[in-house]
Write a protein that holds these residues in place. Sequence first.
Motif, PDB file in Angstrom:
ATOM      1  N   GLU A  80      86.596  46.098   8.043  1.00  0.00           N
ATOM      2  CA  GLU A  80      87.535  47.009   7.396  1.00  0.00           C
ATOM      3  C   GLU A  80      86.956  48.410   7.250  1.00  0.00           C
ATOM      4  O   GLU A  80      87.687  49.402   7.228  1.00  0.00           O
ATOM      5  N   ASP A  81      85.614  48.457   7.106  1.00  0.00           N
ATOM      6  CA  ASP A  81      84.927  49.727   6.851  1.00  0.00           C
ATOM      7  C   ASP A  81      84.652  50.519   8.127  1.00  0.00           C
ATOM      8  O   ASP A  81      84.114  51.610   8.076  1.00  0.00           O
ATOM      9  N   LYS A  84      88.524  52.384  13.652  1.00  0.00           N
ATOM     10  CA  LYS A  84      88.828  51.943  15.011  1.00  0.00           C
ATOM     11  C   LYS A  84      89.940  52.822  15.575  1.00  0.00           C
ATOM     12  O   LYS A  84      91.085  52.738  15.133  1.00  0.00           O
ATOM     13  N   THR A  97     107.351  51.233  13.510  1.00  0.00           N
ATOM     14  CA  THR A  97     107.008  50.535  12.270  1.00  0.00           C
ATOM     15  C   THR A  97     105.496  50.452  12.116  1.00  0.00           C
ATOM     16  O   THR A  97     104.943  50.727  11.053  1.00  0.00           O
ATOM     17  N   LYS A 100     103.775  53.778  11.478  1.00  0.00           N
ATOM     18  CA  LYS A 100     104.038  54.356  10.157  1.00  0.00           C
ATOM     19  C   LYS A 100     103.432  53.562   9.007  1.00  0.00           C
ATOM     20  O   LYS A 100     103.368  54.050   7.884  1.00  0.00           O
ATOM     21  N   TYR A 101     103.032  52.325   9.252  1.00  0.00           N
ATOM     22  CA  TYR A 101     102.623  51.463   8.147  1.00  0.00           C
ATOM     23  C   TYR A 101     101.280  51.909   7.561  1.00  0.00           C
ATOM     24  O   TYR A 101     100.246  51.843   8.238  1.00  0.00           O
ATOM     25  N   GLY A 103      99.303  50.647   5.409  1.00  0.00           N
ATOM     26  CA  GLY A 103      98.320  49.604   5.141  1.00  0.00           C
ATOM     27  C   GLY A 103      97.296  49.441   6.251  1.00  0.00           C
ATOM     28  O   GLY A 103      96.147  49.058   6.005  1.00  0.00           O
ATOM     29  N   PHE A 104      97.683  49.731   7.486  1.00  0.00           N
ATOM     30  CA  PHE A 104      96.749  49.543   8.599  1.00  0.00           C
ATOM     31  C   PHE A 104      95.615  50.572   8.551  1.00  0.00           C
ATOM     32  O   PHE A 104      94.490  50.285   8.940  1.00  0.00           O
ATOM     33  N   VAL A 107      92.683  49.541   6.496  1.00  0.00           N
ATOM     34  CA  VAL A 107      91.726  48.585   7.050  1.00  0.00           C
ATOM     35  C   VAL A 107      91.084  49.147   8.326  1.00  0.00           C
ATOM     36  O   VAL A 107      90.562  48.404   9.151  1.00  0.00           O
ATOM     37  N   LEU A 109      92.339  51.151  10.866  1.00  0.00           N
ATOM     38  CA  LEU A 109      93.052  51.435  12.117  1.00  0.00           C
ATOM     39  C   LEU A 109      93.476  52.901  12.149  1.00  0.00           C
ATOM     40  O   LEU A 109      94.233  53.353  11.299  1.00  0.00           O
TER      41      LEU A 109
END
Lengths: 208, 208
Positions: A80-81, A84, A97, A100-101, A103-104, A107, A109
């Motif tokens: 997660e750290d 990428k 989708t 725009k999210y 949350g990725f 982590v 992305l």
Amino acid sequence: MVEKKISIAVINRLPKYLRYLEELAKEGVKGVSSQELSELTGFTASQIRQDFNNFGGFGQQGFGYNVESLREEIGKIVGEDMLKNAVLVGAGNLGKTIAKYPGFRNVGLNIIGLFDRNPNNIGQDIDGIQIQDVKNLENFLQNKKVHIGIITVDKESAQDIADLYVKYNLEGIWNFAPIDLDVPENVCVENVRFTESLLVLSYFLKNK
Amino acid sequence: MVEKKISIAVINRLPKYLRYLEELAKEGVKGVSSQELSELTGFTASQIRQDFNNFGGFGQQGFGYNVESLREEIGKIVGEDMLKNAVLVGAGNLGKTIAKYPGFRNVGLNIIGLFDRNPNNIGQDIDGIQIQDVKNLENFLQNKKVHIGIITVDKESAQDIADLYVKYNLEGIWNFAPIDLDVPENVCVENVRFTESLLVLSYFLKNK
């Protein structure tokens, strides 16, 4: 950190632990026992302890786990750290989708390129990134360091995109197209299978 | 047809068999051996034969399986042949993608209602179905026979929608929100977990 071979079942459970630990941290909970984690996740307490033992155990038996440090440790294990860089091909509804999210991004992305072949999508701006003609993809991959390639095109085009990702040494492919991609062993593929998920639900409705 | 308890691992493999059998049928292939299915799916031939034995075996040892009848049998087992009325709440990008995807209709998903709370989405027509205000959901569920509720709202609203689905006796929930829904045992929940899938990919990139 990881020295022995960890089973895929364990790896698949790590994100769920992480999700609950984040909830607990948000609620201000400091410590958690394997029994409490069991009630949250539905995995048995002994399963949880076994899973954690793969990574050195984390907690002190009888004292439970420190939520914040456990969250951080598991976060590091799943990477997660690690930032990428990613490109996405297929910027229709599903692609948008994903782009725009928020949350990725949390982590790690970092989507740096969006591509599509549909003139209606090309040129659109998605959170600061302009959708480009897929004809530019190869040139983009040549010039940027990209780790992950996302595939949200139809199944007929998916393998061609995967081949380009492989050609330019991307390390991983996140595939939403309903085919099994043919890639060399050193390229990781993670599939999201909508229809298969729907059919599992359908099975349970039919057989309950 | 199914008399004994089938493990979830077997059930999870059925849609993949189905996907390859459809490909083979499309290519005009008449018969297939467990060995050939093994090469396609990546499961071992003995695993495949064991899986099929749960449902009576299907084929004749040594002669392989008839592609068309195997496809049809597995399709029936997963309930592909059963029309399932569905509603979807959360008609943003992801919800629209799901509503528009023709492949779901082929496996019996019949979306009859789309709902959202965003005035920009309400009133839009998605393949002949108008997105309604989520305030109409309860009335809709009271008056129509709905089997499956799809949840594509954010995690904060997901449980409320699930509660409504449960109140009106929906049989299954297809959940895309990143929470574990709390529902009675007789309601089937199938989750699609984007972030967890991404983290599994991230793990392999970090640890390869």
